[in-house]
Design a protein around this motif. Structure first.
Motif, PDB file in Angstrom:
ATOM      1  N   GLU A 118       0.821  -1.211   0.000  1.00 52.71           N
ATOM      2  CA  GLU A 118       0.000   0.000   0.000  1.00 52.71           C
ATOM      3  C   GLU A 118       0.856   1.263   0.000  1.00 52.71           C
ATOM      4  O   GLU A 118       0.517   2.248  -0.644  1.00 52.71           O
ATOM      5  N   LYS A 119       1.957   1.245   0.739  1.00 54.93           N
ATOM      6  CA  LYS A 119       2.863   2.398   0.776  1.00 54.93           C
ATOM      7  C   LYS A 119       3.402   2.677  -0.619  1.00 54.93           C
ATOM      8  O   LYS A 119       3.471   3.828  -1.055  1.00 54.93           O
ATOM      9  N   ASN A 120       3.764   1.611  -1.329  1.00 54.00           N
ATOM     10  CA  ASN A 120       4.281   1.764  -2.685  1.00 54.00           C
ATOM     11  C   ASN A 120       3.197   2.305  -3.625  1.00 54.00           C
ATOM     12  O   ASN A 120       3.480   3.125  -4.495  1.00 54.00           O
ATOM     13  N   MET A 146       1.254   9.636  -5.732  1.00 57.02           N
ATOM     14  CA  MET A 146       1.854  10.938  -5.438  1.00 57.02           C
ATOM     15  C   MET A 146       2.800  11.366  -6.550  1.00 57.02           C
ATOM     16  O   MET A 146       2.847  12.544  -6.911  1.00 57.02           O
ATOM     17  N   VAL A 147       3.535  10.421  -7.117  1.00 59.74           N
ATOM     18  CA  VAL A 147       4.443  10.733  -8.228  1.00 59.74           C
ATOM     19  C   VAL A 147       3.644  11.233  -9.422  1.00 59.74           C
ATOM     20  O   VAL A 147       4.017  12.213 -10.074  1.00 59.74           O
ATOM     21  N   LYS A 148       2.522  10.569  -9.683  1.00 59.74           N
ATOM     22  CA  LYS A 148       1.683  10.955 -10.812  1.00 59.74           C
ATOM     23  C   LYS A 148       1.116  12.364 -10.628  1.00 59.74           C
ATOM     24  O   LYS A 148       1.060  13.154 -11.572  1.00 59.74           O
ATOM     25  N   ARG A 203       7.020  19.013 -10.641  1.00 56.33           N
ATOM     26  CA  ARG A 203       8.405  18.622 -10.407  1.00 56.33           C
ATOM     27  C   ARG A 203       9.241  18.819 -11.676  1.00 56.33           C
ATOM     28  O   ARG A 203      10.368  19.313 -11.620  1.00 56.33           O
ATOM     29  N   ALA A 204       8.687  18.472 -12.828  1.00 54.70           N
ATOM     30  CA  ALA A 204       9.411  18.619 -14.094  1.00 54.70           C
ATOM     31  C   ALA A 204       9.675  20.089 -14.409  1.00 54.70           C
ATOM     32  O   ALA A 204      10.772  20.444 -14.874  1.00 54.70           O
ATOM     33  N   ARG A 225       8.888  13.998  -0.288  1.00 54.22           N
ATOM     34  CA  ARG A 225       9.894  13.063  -0.789  1.00 54.22           C
ATOM     35  C   ARG A 225       9.270  11.968  -1.637  1.00 54.22           C
ATOM     36  O   ARG A 225       9.849  11.517  -2.622  1.00 54.22           O
ATOM     37  N   ASN A 226       8.094  11.522  -1.237  1.00 55.73           N
ATOM     38  CA  ASN A 226       7.457  10.417  -1.949  1.00 55.73           C
ATOM     39  C   ASN A 226       6.909  10.831  -3.313  1.00 55.73           C
ATOM     40  O   ASN A 226       6.361  10.003  -4.033  1.00 55.73           O
TER      41      ASN A 226
END
Length: 101
Positions: A8-10, A16-18, A24-25, A53-54
């Motif tokens: 679940e953490k992954n 969050m990255v999406k 960020r870019a 961070r995530n």
């Protein structure tokens, strides 16, 4: 089977990255641009550091879709070597023939 919390953490990290990918870019592009003034580049780097961070893509761990195992991962099939062997032996993966002699 991996711990449910690790899986679940992954998954939360993937989401969050999406969400933060565009921002960020843009910040990275500003921070790397040598033509911009040093103050703007430094400000962009500080804003980038303030992001969670995530939200960085390097925090994502490749895990098996079947078992959640983090090691022995085949990217093409999105599963670990252990799950691949089990499903291959049962004939559930098209085009895969397990050799035996």
């Amino acid at each position: 089977m991996a711990k449910k919390s690790s899986i679940e953490k992954n998954n939360r990290r993937r989401k969050m990255v999406k969400l933060a990918a565009g921002r960020r870019a843009r910040l990275k592009a500003i921070a790397r641009d040598k033509d911009k003034p040093m103050e703007d580049r430094f400000a962009a780097a500080l804003k980038l550091a303030e992001l969670p961070r995530n939200s960085s893509a390097t925090r994502i761990r490749n895990r098996c879709e079947v078992t959640g195992r983090p090691r022995g991962f085949y990217r093409k099939l999105k599963m670990s070597r252990v799950a691949l062997r089990e499903l291959g032996s049962k004939g559930l993966i098209p085009g895969l023939v397990k050799s035996s002699w």
